[in-house]
Every structure is written in structure tokens, then in C-alpha cells.
Write an enzyme that holds these catalytic residues in place. Structure first.
Site, PDB file in Angstrom:
ATOM      1  NE  ARG A  35       2.836   1.302   2.599  1.00 14.89           N
ATOM      2  CZ  ARG A  35       2.952   1.231   1.360  1.00 14.89           C
ATOM      3  NH1 ARG A  35       4.136   0.985   0.674  1.00 14.89           N
ATOM      4  NH2 ARG A  35       1.909   1.556   0.497  1.00 14.89           N
ATOM      5  CD  GLU A  90       5.458   6.756   2.028  1.00 18.13           C
ATOM      6  OE1 GLU A  90       4.801   6.615   0.963  1.00 18.13           O
ATOM      7  OE2 GLU A  90       4.965   6.373   2.988  1.00 18.13           O
TER       8      GLU A  90
END
Lengths: 779, 490
Positions: free
Chosen positions: A325, A730
């Protein structure tokens, strides 16, 4: 039933998109919200303590536990040999994470044995009495030393590539190479890890675990006990914070409690002390980014080549997807015509690093924004200009493809940034700051406006599924259960809003119940910001089915066409009749209509081929931007955040109050990561910042003095998510990069903005002062 | 002699005679009373999840202060009123205005820190009818929240202070007279209390003179005032302490008085109690106190304790040393007074004889034109331990030359220590930028600081020199210290 049933009202309490309070707010403020340590203990409950490694890397030569066993209150001392199933709690299936160390310890603080005693105090004291002989092995705790020792990777690295970076990087007029260190982060959930296990009959055990992933705890406990998954039930009502720290890290405490509970036939509770929790559970990965960027004289990026190396700790845990990621977000919001990105997930003799809000994405983006800064200082422009110049384009621009070959289809970053630039009065304030700095020898100011584009979905495609269970009881009250967990983010509230909205009943009719593996199986971690996207849809699916059954029943019973049936607030119009919701439900029960349904959802469109580095890992993107202004004391490196303005995209918000809370909280947490939160290991490999006395998360007095937070109210998710909302957990975390870059600008002022300050994170006062000194010396 | 302590817990009178000397209030509440609203977040007085109020009788009457239950020993509760979060809401479940404001402003997310915040806000609400943002942030310095980012909590504090409903709504306002009467009665019956459990002793002396007698017999006893340091010896190092003598109830040690000669601070004066006087007399010292610990720690911790524990990173000693403070130590046999700086002998070693205790510190009044400053540097501005803390006091003669200068630092050596080389080099010289630049590097002769998790040696050395620069600029009328709030706001 409450009297509202018979009231005629135009809207229910608690529909979707309403700014509802957190369902537990009342219980939070009175102290009656129950966390696991608050549950009344069954008679005879025993307590666990842990014996930890005093070496970073060593062979265990001998273990003498006689003093531990003889200590007051001690019932049992458990070592790896006592584990009936597998001595393994590796969430990845790599079998690289023993529950209790055997022949070798691989980080300072690794659990070696557990003490079960009558009281927690007795267990803790006894655990200190072991005599363990070690034979030291070489250890390394940071990325540079790991590289110097040719440390292995804990998992296969990933490469993303598009275009011809190898050759094109030579072709642009300008080129900069550099590297950056980005520190890790402790979650510092206020409730430390905890688990309580109660043995049942046969091979059964029930575990209350403070976990974001009850299904994984269930599977891990079964694996360690050597029993089938169906023997283990895991329950989680709420956590006192998670932030990713309770995605996999709760496994060990649950497994220890379960083994002891099965063995001793008593309830057993494990609650590590804060210092132990911080020493023996994983954190955000630190990174070193080595970058090479080629660009035009205007600052337009031509090619990027970067390596993201991470301190992963002794085992893989989630380091694979975390470092992946990081690469997925190394582009931040920018189009790289030619690009190669490589991860290096390094093994270190430290606790195994794990998920943390953003999951590698923040580190990826900080690296990407550093590249922008390098270009800006190289060409002598405001970094914001360089940002705008390099944004992904709209469809048809030829500038929409990411390094992982996914098309950015829903791009709104330019609009967000433009609106924030205006509402924060960025240009005028920047000009004022430039003038201020000219006349201020010691105090310098800085401002930065940075964007966020964050991909939503688990990159592990299988995790993008969710289940729910909804019952309607005969009195019309509704029982809601789903696989998502509540860690403070308001998921339970949002999903209850979805159900209330679907039935058009007041939300207080919907009972939100603890997450349990017995009701909804095979759930995913509540992580990757996906909680409401997945569980909201699954609950909607269950509610929709029940609603359909009620409609069909009404059609039969009242003999009307289904178009004549309409769910009004707390009542249903059936032809010309208005029937209270609970009356309809009771009638349906007597007609033997099934009033319980399971719901299911899987995210469409997504696929990912890691080996090829191609696919569509993300269903959609969430966007945002922040402008922060700081003051810096160039004598000491101390700073203050004067003002932050945020404009953030949550699609059509399911609950604006909760979403604003996520944005503000995420920003402050991100600011802590990039400023005062520093993890520090000593030469022996001991983490010395293992408690709030030494590890400094932001306080109320650290938040921006002026803090303006707004939702991009015009935004709707381009994809058909629940209520057209977007994930919010997030993405706001990365808004805090604006603070790091504002400090960087203040530092740059001491060399008249001619040199990129290359300020590493966390930008503690020390790092800031040292950057100031470096720049002064270069001038 | 009594064998039990007496206190009030919420609405209940408690007589307690079976506890160990290091048993914490938090464990008592959670394990023995099942009052589980009070949470354990860190067990070291740094996160505030365990915040409760403790009411005690002071010269100003009954005063409720937020404290950390995790490092508060039971033996320190005699004659107090302990108030937990469970006491706030009405019997019918009606929320207290402070609680309601937290709900209305969305001040909780995971909720684990929330009871602690409620109690800190409640303490503020009781003591300050119109708090400024600076007051609110100060009251919340000892409470960590990882979810909200604090904005809604600060808004709740503002909202609740803006609209104060009737006092009857509040259990402490309602029962104030009755509680005061009970606490007076406990105090008036004061005798020395010794509680024994499993062979370990908690001693609560009836008076300072009783304390001297007890110390004569138990010279190695651990003396506990605020427990903000000793508490961690227990919760983190799991030390056995026996016997423990509790002195926080001894109001004889809690007077702070200033006259034309200086300020006399009793060893038992808490930071909070000292704040007003020190802010008036020495504003820089007042600002320093606001950066020591959180509100809970300032309510418990004492200036005497900060000296007596001899920490190299204690924040008060450098300032007191440059102010030429004197320390009075007392035993059964009598008193002696020494310059404070002579008290610190070596790391972990102080000039305190067995059976001796710190009674008082006296700060001579600086001359009107003297300059005094103290600067604390830490990773996080508030509620952090110093990387370094520098204090300066300067007297200039009529020609602008240095007549007298004292510089002392914490965090730069094994003890709080003077910078003798720098001082000597400055003495008699013109107080000018040229001179300052020339002598800065002499700090390297005075200090060889360590590298640790708070800072590297290089940073400490450089920052110490730069603080001299800051002090020079300040004396030249160019203050450069970043302040979150201007003085008039605070």
C-alpha cells in the site's frame, strides 16, 4: 413500545445522512460503557502475566522457572510445550510468529512464558523471577543496519512499473536524487490489549477479545488449541481504540487466555501493562525512501524511480500488504508518466510491525510529497504550484493511469484543492508569511497546502466481503448484528442508521449488539476504512430481504398491489390503511413469515494481480486537502501549529458528525506521527519509548490554534456505495502532511528557500533544529 | 493511634484498615468496589483515563482537585472526599451538565478516555466559572485522547461554562456543607494512623512533629507526598516499599508566603498551590509550572518532592538554583539550611541524612532590575519531561556589565548543575551579543550531556547555547519564545 409508534411524523429519528450522536455516548460519559476489563469476572477468574525476552536476538540456553512457580498466588506457568495445538499466531499463515518463543528469541520483549496467578499483581511480579540464560546472536533494529547486514525480506517485495522509467529518467532536463526517513508510530489506543477466556464443555471456549478481527482471533485460538473453528466463539462489544493495532495483535492474548482457560478449567484474563503492550505489539512501519525523479524546468514530472524500504520486525504479519500500500500511494495525487516503485520489506530484530491507520499509505504519500518539495525548491516555485501542475487529469486527459495500471475515474482533487486554496486564503497568507520571515530573525513561519487521494478497498480481494444478521422480534424491535467491530469510529451507529432508514423506524428500535463469530461467520477485519461500506451494505441486504417479506405478506393479507405499500416513519401505508410497524410485524409473525435474515455483500469491480503489478485494487478513491500554518523557533526547533483548514470528501456522508470526528481525530493523529511521536530503540534493541511518559502523542494544546474542518458537501460517491457515502477512517490521517511541509517551509526560510530542507519525520524539535543548522551551513 | 483511615467515597463514608502501603486508589475502585467507570490507561499518571476528583480541606476551604487514581496510594486519602464518574449523573439518570456537553459536542469516540476527561472538565467546572481556552487546555494537559483530536472536548468545556444551570444539579454543590463538616470532624480527631497488612505498614502521622518522631524510629521509610514519582516505582518497577509515610495531608507543610525578603515554600506545597504566588512574583517560573506534568500531576506533585527525589531532569531545581534558593531539612533533632545547589551530590544521591526530610525551600527575592528566565525544551510542549531545562538569572551593573550571573541546567548532567565556566567568562563583561557569541561554546566545558530517547547529546549542547542567546535577546527586549497563548489570554 415507545409512544412514537403512533405519532405521525415526517422523518424518523436517525435516518441515513443525519448527524446522530455515537450510540454509546451516554454510556461513555457516565462510565457505564463496558470494556472487557469491566465485565464482572466469573468466580475464580485467574490472571495472566508474561515473561519477556531480555535480548534482541539470542538462543535460549536454559530456562529456570522454579522461582516463578514458587511465587505467591501462582497457579500455573505455561511454556511453548504446553500449547496443545500449534505454537503459532501468524496471521498470514507463514508460521513465522510463535505464541511463546522456544529455542530462539528475535526481539527484546518477545514473550517466552506466561504465568497464571490468582491476581494480576501476583502474575506480573512472578513473571519477573525467571532465570533465563541466553547466547547472543547478531541483531539489527533499523533499516540501514538491516541493509548493511543483508537482512532478508519478510515477504516477497513488490514492484510497480509503467512506461520506461529506466531510460526516460535520463531524458528530462532536471533530475534530483535523495532519500528520506519516515518514523513509525505506536497506536496508543487508550485501552491496552485484553482478552478473557471462559472454558465451555467438550472442546469449547468463549473469548472476549479487544480485537478488530474477531474471526481471525477465533481461527487463531482454534489453531493454537488444536480444535475446529466451531469450538471457539469470540465476542467484541467495543474496543477502547484500535487504529489497526488490534487487527492481528490481539491474537496472542486471546490464544494465551484460551490455552490457560482450557487447561485450568477456569476463566483466565490477560491484560498486559501499558509498557508491555507497547513493547510486545507491533506498530506502524518506519520507512526509508530512496527516490530519483526527473522533471521539466516548469516542474512537470517525467519519471520517478523509488524504493520503499521498511522496518518490518521479526515476522511478516501484515508487512506485505502494508509495504504494497505504500507503493500504491507513492504517487500521492500525481501522475507519473514513467515510474518504477519497489518495496523492500526488511526483517529486523524488533517487534513485528503491523496495521496502522493508512496501512503504509501515509508513508507512501509522504515520500511522494517529498518529491514534490524537491522539485519545487529545484525550480524555485511554491510547492503548491508543482502539486497542481502534476495532478492526475480528468478522463480523456491521458494523465489518469496509476503506477498499478488502475484508471483514476472519480478525480476531484483539483476542485477540492482549488476550493480550499480560496477558503483558507492561502495565497495572501503565504505572501504575508514570506514578508514576516524577512523581518524575523528567530521565529519563522511556514504554510503548506497538501492533497489526499486514498484508495478504498482491501488489496487482499477476499477481504472485501461482509455479512450481517437482522432479526425483527414480535414486538417490532430489531436486533442488528454484523461482522464489523466498534472501536470508537461510530460504525455501529452508522449501520444502525442504515437499518432504521430501510425500515423507516426510529433508530432506538434497533438494538446494536456485540460482534460475535457465532452470529456472523468468516468476517473480515474492521480495517482499511471499509467498515461502513461493507457492513452497511450487508446490513442493508438483510434488512431489504425482511422488508420484502413484509411487503409480500401485506400484499397477501391486505390484498393490495405492492405499489400501494409504503413504509412511512414507524408505520406502513397499505392501500388506504395506515398500520403501525409493530402491528404489521406481529401480524406477519402469526402468518408464519420468517423475521430473521442474513445479509451479504462483496465489493464489485475489484481485482489485483500482485505479481504482474496490475489490476484494479481500489473500488474508488477518497479525496481531501489541508492547509496548515506553523511558527518555528529557529534557536530550539520548537514549533506551534497556528492554523489548519481542511476540506474533505466523504461522498454523501452517512453521518456528518461522526465523519467530522474522524477527520479531526485522524488529522491530529497524523500530526502526532509527523511531529512529536518518536520510537527510540537503544543499542541493546530495547524500545525505550514504551509508555506515555516517553512516547508523546498530541495533547489538546497541540492541536491547531485555529482549526476549520469542512466536508465537501457537493461530493457523492461515483460508485453505488451505501447512500453514496465514502470511507472516512484512514484518508484524513494524511491531511497532516501539511503540517510537516509547513514546518519544512519555515526551515527553508533560513536559506532563502533555495534548498529543499529534507526534513525527516517525525519532525521533533531536534530534527527541526538540526535541519535549520544544516541549511544555515549550506548558505 | 488509629488503625484505619477515613474518607468519603462519592456518597459513602469509608473506614479502611486493610490495605497495603502501595495499594492504589485505582485498584481499590475497580477491584474492590467495582467502580469500573475509572479506567487504567497507563498506570503512570500520564494519560488521565483514571482521573477522579479528591476533595480536601485547605486554607481556602474545601477544594476538589483532579488526580490520577493509578498512582495515588490509599494511605494518602485520609480525610478526603473521593469523587468518581459514577457520582455525577442524577439518580434518575439525568446527566450532569458536563457530561451532557460532552454528549452534545460529540466529545467521545471509543469512550475509554472519556470518564477521565469528564472528571477533569468537572474539576475545571467546579473551580472556574469562565475558563479561557488557555485554562481549558491547561486543565486537559493530563488527559490523552487518541480518537477525537480534542476539538469537540474543548468545545464541550466552553459550552458547559457558558451556560451553568442551577447549583442544585451538582452533587458536590448540593452536599458541600455536609461534606465539609465530615471532613472537619475527621481532621479534628486526627491521631497518627498505622495500617498493617501482610506485615507492611502505612503510616499517616498526626502532625509534622509526629513525622519527625516516626522518622527517628524509621529513618529508611519512604516519604510520600504527591506520589507522582514514587507511584511509578510501584506500578512500573513493582518495588516493595515498607514502611511508607504519607505526608500530603500535613497542611503545616503546605504554606507558601512571600514578603520583601523572598518566598517561603513549604515542602508539601503542590505545583497547583504554588502557581498563583510564583506567577505573581516570578512570571517565568509560573509559566514553567504550567508545563510540568498535567493538571492531575500538578495537583498531587510537590515542589519539595521534586527536589527531594534528586532527579537530574526535575524542572524546578534549575530555576531554584539560579534564584539562590535555600533548602531547610529537618529531623527529630533539629533543622539545617543549605544552598539548594549543594543538596544534589551525584546521580541519585542527595545530601539528605537518614531520618531527615525536606521541610521548606526559601527563594530570596531577586532585585528589581535582575533578569530571570527559565526555558524548558521537550519533544511535546506540555506534559512532557525535559530534554533540557535552562534557568538564568542576571544582574547588570550601571554600565551594562555583568555583575552577577547564574546559569543552571537540568538534563545536561547527572544532577541539576550550574554552568560555572560560562558564568565565569561572562562575569564583569559587557552584556552584549559579541560577548555572548564568544562564550557560548564554553558550555561544552560545563556539560557532557547524554544521548537518549529525549534528545541527542548534540542537540542538548546546541540548544543549551541557543537558550543563552534567547535569554540575551529577551533581556534586550526581544522575547523570542513561542507561546501558544499571550499572557492576557492565560
Amino acid at each position: 413500545m415507545d409512544k412514537s409508534t403512533f405519532e405521525t411524523k415526517s422523518v424518523i429519528n436517525g435516518p441515513m445522512h443525519a448527524a446522530l450522536k455515537h450510540d454509546s455516548a451516554h454510556k461513555h460519559v457516565t462510565g457505564s460503557a463496558e470494556y472487557i476489563d469491566d465485565i464482572p469476572e466469573p468466580a475464580g477468574t485467574l490472571h495472566g502475566g508474561l515473561g519477556l525476552s531480555d535480548r534482541a536476538h539470542a538462543e535460549i540456553v536454559s530456562i529456570d522457572l522454579s522461582a516463578v512457580k514458587a511465587a505467591p498466588g501462582v497457579i500455573w506457568v505455561m511454556t511453548a510445550e504446553d500449547i496443545p495445538g500449534f505454537n503459532d499466531v501468524a496471521s498470514t499463515g507463514q508460521h513465522d510468529e510463535p505464541l511463546l518463543a522456544t529455542a530462539e528469541v528475535q526481539f527484546h520483549g518477545q514473550p517466552i512464558f506466561a504465568v497464571i496467578a490468582k491476581t494480576r499483581d501476583q502474575a506480573r511480579r512472578a513473571a519477573k523471577l525467571a532465570h533465563i540464560e541466553y547466547s547472543d546472536l547478531p541483531h539489527w533494529t533499523d533499516i540501514d543496519t538491516a541493509r548493511a547486514n543483508n537482512a532478508p525480506n519478510v515477504i516477497e517485495p513488490m514492484t510497480l512499473k509503467r512506461g520506461e522509467p529506466e531510460t526516460e529518467i535520463e531524458k528530462a532536463p532536471l533530475r534530483v536524487q535523495g532519500h528520506m526517513y519516515i518514523g513509525g508510530q505506536e497506536h496508543f489506543y487508550l485501552e491496552s490489549h485484553i482478552a478473557m477466556a471462559i472454558p465451555g464443555e467438550d472442546d469449547e471456549v468463549t473469548v472476549w477479545s479487544s480485537t478488530q478481527h474477531p474471526s481471525e482471533v477465533q481461527h487463531m485460538v482454534a489453531h493454537v488449541l488444536g480444535v475446529a473453528n466451531n469450538a471457539v466463539t469470540v465476542q467484541t462489544r467495543r474496543m477502547g481504540g484500535g487504529f489497526g493495532g488490534k487487527e492481528t495483535q490481539g491474537n496472542q492474548f486471546a490464544a494465551l487466555a484460551a490455552v490457560a482457560a482450557r487447561k485450568l478449567k477456569r476463566a483466565v484474563k490477560f491484560r498486559p501493562d501499558r509498557d508491555e503492550d507497547m513493547s510486545i505489539t507491533g506498530k506502524r512501519h518506519d520507512f526509508r525512501v530512496d527516490y530519483d525523479v526527473a522533471f521539466s524546468e516548469e516542474g512537470l514530472i517525467h519519471a520517478v524511480d523509488a524504493t520503499y524500504a521498511a522496518r518490518c520486525g521479526f515476522s511478516a504479519d501484515l508487512s506485505g500488504p502494508v509495504t504494497d500500500r505504500a507503493l500504491f500511494h507513492a504517487d500521492s495525487s500525481y501522475y507519473y508518466p514513467h515510474v518504477r516503485l519497489t518495496s523492500q520489506p526488511l526483517k529486523t530484530h524488533t517487534v513485528s510491525n503491523t496495521a496502522f491507520r493508512g496501512f503504509g499509505g501515509p508513508q507512501g504519500m509522504v515520500g511522494g510529497e517529498r518529491i514534490i518539495e524537491e522539485i519545487a525548491y529545484a525550480v524555485g516555485k511554491d510547492p503548491l504550484e508543482i502539486r497542481k501542475l502534476n495532478f492526475y487529469g480528468l478522463r480523456g486527459s491521458g494523465r489518469t493511469v496509476t503506477p498499478y495500471h488502475q484508471e483514476v475515474e472519480d478525480n476531484i482533487v483539483a476542485r477540492i484543492v482549488e476550493e480550499l486554496e480560496a477558503s483558507s486564503d492561502y495565497q495572501a497568507r503565504r505572501q504575508a508569511i514570506l514578508e514576516f520571515n524577512e523581518n524575523s530573525p528567530v521565529i519563522r513561519r511556514g504554510i503548506a497546502l497538501t492533497p489526499v487521494k486514498f484508495g478504498i478497498s482491501f488489496t487482499m480481494t477476499a477481504y472485501n466481503q461482509a455479512g450481517a444478521l437482522v432479526h425483527i422480534y414480535q414486538d417490532g424491535s430489531i436486533h442488528l448484528n454484523h461482522g464489523g467491530t466498534e472501536m470508537g469510529q461510530g460504525l455501529y451507529t452508522k449501520v444502525a442508521q442504515v437499518v432504521a432508514n430501510t425500515f423507516q423506524v426510529d433508530i432506538d428500535r434497533v438494538k446494536i449488539t456485540a460482534t460475535t463469530t457465532g452470529k456472523v461467520p468468516n468476517t473480515s477485519a474492521t480495517a482499511a476504512s471499509s467498515g461502513s461500506d461493507l457492513n452497511g451494505m450487508a446490513a442493508y441486504d438483510a434488512a431489504r430481504q425482511l422488508k420484502e417479506r413484509l411487503i409480500q405478506f401485506a400484499v397477501r393479507q391486505w390484498k393490495v398491489a405492492r405499489e400501494k405499500i409504503e413504509f412511512l416513519p414507524n408505520r406502513v401505508r397499505i392501500g388506504s390503511e395506515i398500520v403501525p410497524f409493530d402491528t404489521l410485524v406481529r401480524a406477519a409473525y402469526y402468518d408464519r413469515v420468517q423475521l430473521s435474515a442474513t445479509g451479504f455483500y462483496k465489493t464489485p469491480k475489484i481485482h489485483w494481480d500482485r505479481h504482474a503489478g496490475r489490476g484494479r485494487p481500489f473500488y474508488y478513491f477518497a479525496y481531501g486537502a489541508a492547509a496548515s500554518e506553523v511558527s518555528v523557533d529557529t534557536l530550539t526547533g520548537e514549533y506551534l501549529v497556528e492554523r489548519t483548514d481542511i476540506l474533505h470528501d466523504v461522498g454523501k456522508s452517512l453521518n456528518p458528525a461522526i465523519d467530522i470526528g474522524q477527520i479531526e481525530g485522524g488529522f491530529i493523529q497524523g500530526m502526532g506521527w509527523l511531529t512529536t511521536e518518536e520510537l527510540w530503540w537503544d543499542a541493546r534493541g530495547r524500545l525505550r519509548t514504551h509508555a506515555p511518559s516517553t512516547y508523546k502523542i498530541p495533547l489538546a494544546s497541540d492541536r491547531p490554534k485555529i482549526f476549520n474542518v469542512k466536508l465537501a458537501e457537493w461530493s457523492e460517491n461515483a460508485e453505488p456505495t451505501i447512500g453514496r457515502s465514502k470511507a472516512v477512517g484512514e484518508p484524513p490521517f494524511m491531511l497532516a502532511i501539511s503540517v510537516l511541509e509547513a514546518i519544512s517551509m519555515a526551515v527553508a526560510s533560513v536559506a532563502d528557500y533555495s534548498v529543499c530542507p529534507r526534513l525527516d519525520a517525525p519532525a521533533t524539535p531536534e530534527r527541526v533544529l538540526m535541519a535549520v543548522e544544516r541549511l544555515k551551513a549550506m548558505e | 493511634m488509629h488503625e484505619a483511615i477515613r474518607f468519603i467515597l462519592n456518597g459513602e463514608d469509608v473506614t479502611l484498615g486493610d490495605f497495603g502501603p502501595t495499594e492504589t486508589l485505582l485498584d481499590y475502585l475497580r477491584l474492590r468496589r467495582r467502580l469500573t467507570g475509572t479506567k487504567e490507561g497507563c498506570a503512570e499518571g500520564d494519560c488521565g483515563a483514571c482521573t477522579v476528583l479528591v476533595g480536601r480541606l485547605t486554607e481556602l476551604g474545601l477544594r476538589y482537585e483532579s488526580v490520577n487514581a493509578c498512582i495515588r496510594f490509599l494511605g494518602s486519602l485520609h480525610g478526603t472526599h473521593v469523587v468518581t464518574v459514577e457520582h455525577l449523573a442524577g439518580d434518575d439518570g439525568t446527566l450532569h451538565p458536563v457530561q451532557q456537553a460532552m454528549v452534545d459536542c460529540h466529545g467521545s469516540q471509543c469512550g475509554f478516555c472519556t470518564p477521565g476527561f469528564v472528571m477533569s472538565l468537572y474539576g475545571l467546572w467546579l473551580s472556574n466559572v469562565a475558563p479561557t481556552r488557555a485554562d481549558i487546555e491547561s486543565a486537559l494537559q493530563g488527559n490523552l485522547c487518541r480518537c477525537t483530536g480534542y476539538e469537540p472536548i474543548v468545545k464541550a468545556a466552553e459550552q458547559v461554562s457558558a451556560s451553568r444551570p442551577s447549583a442544585l444539579f451538582d452533587p458536590l454543590e448540593r452536599d458541600r456543607t455536609e461534606i465539609m463538616a465530615k471532613l472537619w470532624s475527621i481532621r479534628s480527631e486526627m491521631e497518627t494512623i498505622v495500617v498493617k497488612k501482610d506485615g507492611a505498614h502505612s503510616i499517616v502521622p498526626a502532625s509534622v512533629s509526629a513525622l519527625t518522631d516516626i522518622l527517628a524510629e524509621e529513618p529508611d521509610a519512604t516519604i510520600v507526598a504527591g506520589a507522582t514519582d514514587v507511584g511509578l516505582w510501584v506500578t512500573k518497577q513493582m518495588r516493595h516499599l515498607d514502611p511508607v509515610i504519607f505526608i500530603n495531608h500535613l497542611t503545616e507543610l503546605q504554606s507558601i508566603a512571600s514578603d520583601e525578603t523572598g518566598i517561603a515554600i513549604g515542602a508539601g506545597v503542590s505545583y497547583t498551590q504554588a502557581l498563583d504566588t510564583l506567577s505573581d512574583e516570578l512570571p517565568a517560573f509560573g509559566r514553567l509550572i504550567d508545563r510540568i506534568g498535567g493538571q492531575q500531576v500538578r495537583n498531587m506533585g510537590t515542589i519539595g518532592g521534586n527536589i527531594a527525589n534528586g532527579s537530574p531532569i526535575g524542572d524546578a531545581p534549575p530555576a531554584l538554583i539560579v534564584l539562590s534558593a535555600e533548602l531547610t531539612l529537618r529531623t527529630h533533632a533539629g533543622r539545617r539550611t543549605i544552598p539548594l545547589e549543594d543538596f544534589f551530590l551525584a546521580y541519585g544521591k542527595q545530601d539528605r541524612l537518614p531520618g531527615e526530610f525536606v521541610e521548606k525551600v526559601f527563594v530570596p527575592r531577586p532585585a528589581k532590575d535582575d533578569h530571570f528566565a527559565v526555558y524548558k525544551i521537550s519533544k511535546r510542549r506540555d506534559e512532557d519531561i525535559s530534554a533540557l531545562c535552562g534557568a538564568f538569572s542576571l544582574t547588570l551593573d550601571g554600565d551594562g556589565k555583568v555583575e552577577n550571573i547564574r546559569i543552571a541546567f537540568g538534563g545536561m548532567a547527572a544532577t541539576p548543575k550550574r554552568a560555572r565556566h560560562v558564568e565565569e567568562a561572562l562575569l564583569g563583561k559587557a552584556w552584549s551579543w559579541g560577548v555572548i557569541s564568544a562564550v557560548r561554546d564554553l558550555f561544552d566545558e560545563d556539560y557532557t550531556p547524554l544521548t537518549d530517547w529525549r534528545a541527542t547529546a548534540a542537540y542538548r549542547s546546541l540548544a543549551a547555547k541557543n537558550l543563552l542567546t534567547r535569554f540575551f535577546l529577551e533581556t534586550a527586549g526581544q522575547p523570542q519564545e513561542l507561546r501558544r497563548f499571550e499572557l492576557e489570554e492565560a
